[in-house]
Write a protein that holds these residues in place. Structure first.
Motif, PDB file in Angstrom:
ATOM      1  N   ASP A 301      39.019  46.286  30.184  1.00  0.00           N
ATOM      2  CA  ASP A 301      40.088  45.332  30.478  1.00  0.00           C
ATOM      3  C   ASP A 301      39.552  43.927  30.260  1.00  0.00           C
ATOM      4  O   ASP A 301      38.810  43.388  31.086  1.00  0.00           O
ATOM      5  N   HIS A 303      40.902  41.137  30.419  1.00  0.00           N
ATOM      6  CA  HIS A 303      41.448  40.088  31.281  1.00  0.00           C
ATOM      7  C   HIS A 303      40.931  40.186  32.714  1.00  0.00           C
ATOM      8  O   HIS A 303      41.323  39.380  33.560  1.00  0.00           O
ATOM      9  N   ARG A 305      37.586  40.879  35.604  1.00  0.00           N
ATOM     10  CA  ARG A 305      36.216  40.430  35.818  1.00  0.00           C
ATOM     11  C   ARG A 305      35.422  41.512  36.535  1.00  0.00           C
ATOM     12  O   ARG A 305      35.969  42.332  37.268  1.00  0.00           O
ATOM     13  N   ARG A 309      36.688  45.323  34.931  1.00  0.00           N
ATOM     14  CA  ARG A 309      36.767  45.501  33.482  1.00  0.00           C
ATOM     15  C   ARG A 309      36.587  46.975  33.106  1.00  0.00           C
ATOM     16  O   ARG A 309      37.087  47.417  32.077  1.00  0.00           O
TER      17      ARG A 309
END
Length: 553
Positions: A301, A303, A305, A309
């Motif tokens: 992912d 976007h 953190r 992710r």
């Protein structure tokens, strides 16, 4: 005061043609310039005949000087129109112009390669060498192979060959190059053969990889099949641990795919690289070509953190372990026996337990503080005691380990009898599944190679029992397959729920242990972390990964 001597041109300096007759130069003052420009008369008789009207420090050969027409008898139009002068200027700025054009072309090429990968290769019509894989006509040459399917290391050789000969490509993970991709020959299937049109096959190894590490890679292969609309298959021909259906259900039971009941393709049509092949085969040895950096870019992912992710990859693995990778009825019955014994330690309805995995053998540590050595037992003891202090009621512990001495050290330090292990189980069947105490160093992958001393010493039944013990440990340590057990012969089971796991990241079992908890419970919610890793302790990003790759060639 005598008049200074006039300045004359030296041999190192040559005046222009229009100043040949004006070789005498007289220093000028502001008064002389004023007199010349405004027509003042010469009161002192100091004005010479011919005067130069430019600053003394400016070279009279400069283009700007010649361009200014200050004397009505000087005509330098012929000088300005000389072709040789213009040619010199062109030669002077030609390299700069060529560099500018080249930089522009490179910039455009970079933008096109980034936005539309493969387009430049298509228009440039790249020609491969004669010994390269034929990308244009999509043929992979297996003429030097005699037995199919190939062995895992042989498929790795084919991947190395492919990436050495195929043109560089930097497109998306599944995008098709403009000039095509390599594949094996696919003769038309026989009529009424019901052959699968598209498959993704996992080829089991066992020689160079442990059970759980291989299952972790296999979980991603099953996820690829779901994503691509392909039939997922497993081949156990080269597996040195037995037959797949001796431990697991057929994968099509949990993941039937788009063509339920279709037949596998001929093994000579399987291709390890590229992954766009119609019948793609994956092994632990070829996973490094497909599950590296490009895989992370495509499936993490972008976007999120930190550990978030990894959530898409986590969910892919979890779904595969709950669908395509499920133990068969015999293994589930063994898991049920272990759960029943664990439930008996704390008969409270809805009780939970803590799982502790201690990996010894050929596994070390990741944290620099341990200098590559194994994590000491004291770390496990401290973590369990902290959980006991924060818990209002005692909880049972399931301990899985490849070392009998590690289990003994932990239980002795904890001073508790509320624990279950295969080695100390009250059930003789479970005790027979424990990893042999004759291996004091714990699990060594070298013991499971066909040429290993231990492998040759163990009988087929012994190897099978040890495999069954690994699967029971994996189920209890991870909480996986809890809902598949159902009723046991002794009656309806009050299954305990896994609440916390304690492990070290260098073991693949530790990675899989997170899957049974669910992402939010494993990596953080309002109650904190349920997946407790005591090696790196969150000091490495990402703190969890779904699998480990082998980069040995």
């Amino acid at each position: 005061m005598p008049r200074p001597a006039p300045l004359t041109a030296t041999s190192a300096y040559k005046l222009p043609n229009y100043l040949v007759e004006q070789q005498e130069l007289t220093p000028r003052t502001s008064r002389l310039r004023f007199s010349l420009e405004y027509g003042s008369h010469d009161e002192m008789g100091l004005l010479p005949g011919p005067l130069q009207l430019q600053p003394l420090l400016q070279s009279s050969s400069a283009f700007e000087f010649r361009k200014k027409e200050t004397l009505d008898f000087v005509d330098d139009s012929d000088e300005l129109e000389q072709p040789s002068k213009r040619g010199l200027l062109l030669l002077k700025y030609l390299p700069l112009g060529l560099c500018t054009v080249l930089a522009f072309v490179l910039l455009v090429s970079a933008l096109v390669s980034y936005e539309r990968p493969g387009v430049l290769d298509y228009y440039l019509s790249l020609n491969l060498t004669s010994n390269s894989t034929k990308i244009g006509n999509l043929i992979i040459d297996y003429s030097n192979r005699t037995s199919f399917p190939l062995k895992p290391l042989e498929y790795a050789e084919e991947c190395w060959k492919h990436f050495r000969t195929a043109p560089p490509y930097h497109g998306d993970y599944w995008s098709i190059p403009a000039n095509g991709f390599a594949d094996a020959l696919h003769p038309p299937p026989k009529s009424n053969s019901n052959q699968c049109n598209s498959t993704i096959t996992y080829l089991l190894d066992g020689e160079t990889v442990g059970l759980t590490a291989e299952l972790a890679i296999m979980a991603q292969a099953a996820a690829f099949a779901r994503e691509r609309g392909s039939t997922f298959l497993v081949i156990d021909r080269h597996w040195n641990r037995g037959r797949w259906d001796g431990y697991f259900e057929p994968v099509e039971n949990g993941q039937p795919g788009p063509e339920p009941g279709c037949h596998p393709p001929p093994p000579e049509e399987l291709v390890a690289c590229p992954r766009l092949a119609r019948h793609w085969v994956i092994t632990y040895q070829t996973a490094k070509f497909h599950l590296g950096h490009t895989f992370s870019e495509a499936y993490e992912d972008a976007h999120a953190r930190g550990i978030n992710r990894q959530r898409p990859i986590y969910e892919r693995s979890r779904r595969s372990f709950l669908g395509a990778i499920r133990p068969n009825k015999h293994i589930r019955s063994l898991i049920a026996i272990a759960r029943a014994e664990l439930s008996g330690l704390n008969p409270t309805s809805g009780s939970s337990y803590v799982a502790v995995h201690i990996r010894r053998g050929d596994s070390g540590s990741q944290a620099w503080s341990y200098h590559g050595k194994q994590v000491p037992i004291s770390e496990y003891v401290q973590t369990v005691q902290t959980l006991q202090q924060n818990n209002s009621s005692p909880f049972p512990i399931y301990i899985g380990s490849d070392s009998s001495s590690a289990i003994e050290s932990l239980t002795k330090a904890l001073e508790t009898k509320q624990f279950v292990t295969l080695r100390t189980s009250s059930n003789p069947t479970l005790r027979s599944l424990a990893y042999p105490s004759s291996q004091p160093n714990g699990y060594l992958q070298s013991d499971w190679t066909s040429s290993g001393v231990a492998f040759q010493k163990w009988s087929t039944n012994e190897r099978r029992r040890y495999m069954e013990g690994m699967l029971v440990d994996l189920a209890l340590l991870s909480g996986l397959w809890n809902d598949d057990i159902g009723d046991h012969d002794s009656g309806t089971l009050k299954l305990t729920r896994l609440s916390k796991v304690i492990c070290t990241i260098m073991s693949t079992i530790c990675r899989v242990m997170a899957l049974g908890l669910g992402f939010d419970h494993a990596f953080g919610d309002e109650k904190g972390l349920d997946w407790v890793e005591i090696d790196s302790k969150g000091g490495v990003e990402p703190v969890w990964e779904a699998f480990a790759l082998s980069f040995a060639r």
